[in-house]
Scaffold this motif. Structure first.
Motif: not given
Length: 244
Positions: A194-213
């Motif tokens: 469960q902790h690792q699922v949350r970590e994956v979702e957290r990184i996905k959210a960071r990726l969605a916000r990031e614009k620099q290639f």
């Protein structure tokens, strides 16, 4: 995911004012606002005890309480359930109801070894949302209250750990197949997943916000590593389940 037909003899049906939770859980202003925003009503719906389910109490599990929460939102902040668990000195099983659907939630809860008057509460595991009128099944067969609690928790963690189900023990790996697997081990693995699922979702959210290639490339690599770790946590049980 299983919904249980709680025994009639165990029906309690007492509405719990939110103020009582605040008093016993020591909630702050922010948490009170969460309750106001997310929780409509809390009902102590059933009391699973020796006199209501005809099972003997154990040292760690004298009774199990079922709380039904009518939610204003489809998701409840983790701190809401933790506050209720903190306020009630018994293991809890939650029924969460919202928009004509219901699902179960529970955390592994046990008396503290250092202070038996205090309780240690783990992560909360959630079942799938099901229609309110879904068929319900009888309580799992158990020899005592502790075993019943273990079976109820197993039903919740099964969705995280493939092959877990409601069996009294589950093999984690071929090398461990000959020994019983404790509730603590199963809960620890489910919490890690469960902790690792949350970590994956957290990184996905960071990726969605990031614009620099260049930063997106680095975050993508981090995301792949996190997904691989999640796969490793669950792969062992999938292979074990396939050989059962």
């Amino acid at each position: 995911m299983t919904l249980y037909d709680w025994p009639r003899a165990a029906a309690f049906g007492r509405v719990i004012p939110k103020t009582k939770i605040y008093e016993h859980a020591g909630t702050n202003t922010g948490l009170k606002e969460l309750f106001v925003r997310e929780v409509d009503q809390i009902v102590w719906s059933h009391k699973l005890a020796p006199e209501t389910v005809n099972l003997t109490a154990t040292k760690q599990v004298a009774e199990i309480q079922v709380f039904r929460i009518t939610a204003r939102t489809a998701t409840l902040d983790r701190d809401v359930l933790r506050a209720i668990d903190k306020a009630i000195p018994f293991p809890l099983i939650f029924e969460l109801a919202h928009g004509g659907r219901v699902r179960l939630a529970a955390a592994y809860k046990r008396p503290s070894e250092a202070d038996s008057a205090r309780w240690v509460v783990g992560d909360h595991f959630h079942g799938d949302w099901l229609p309110e009128d879904s068929p319900r099944t009888p309580l799992p067969v158990a020899l005592n209250m502790g075993a019943l609690y273990e079976r109820l928790l197993a039903g919740q963690t099964a969705r995280l750990i493939p092959g877990m189900g409601e069996a009294p023990q589950t093999p984690f790996a071929p090398a461990e197949a000959e020994r019983p697997v404790s509730l603590e081990e199963r809960i620890a693995q489910a919490e890690a997943i469960q902790h690792q699922v949350r970590e994956v979702e957290r990184i996905k959210a960071r990726l969605a916000r990031e614009k620099q290639f260049n930063k997106r490339v680095a975050i993508n690599a981090e995301l792949r590593a996190a997904k691989e770790k999640l796969e490793r946590l669950t792969a062992g049980n999938r292979s074990a389940a396939a050989t059962k």
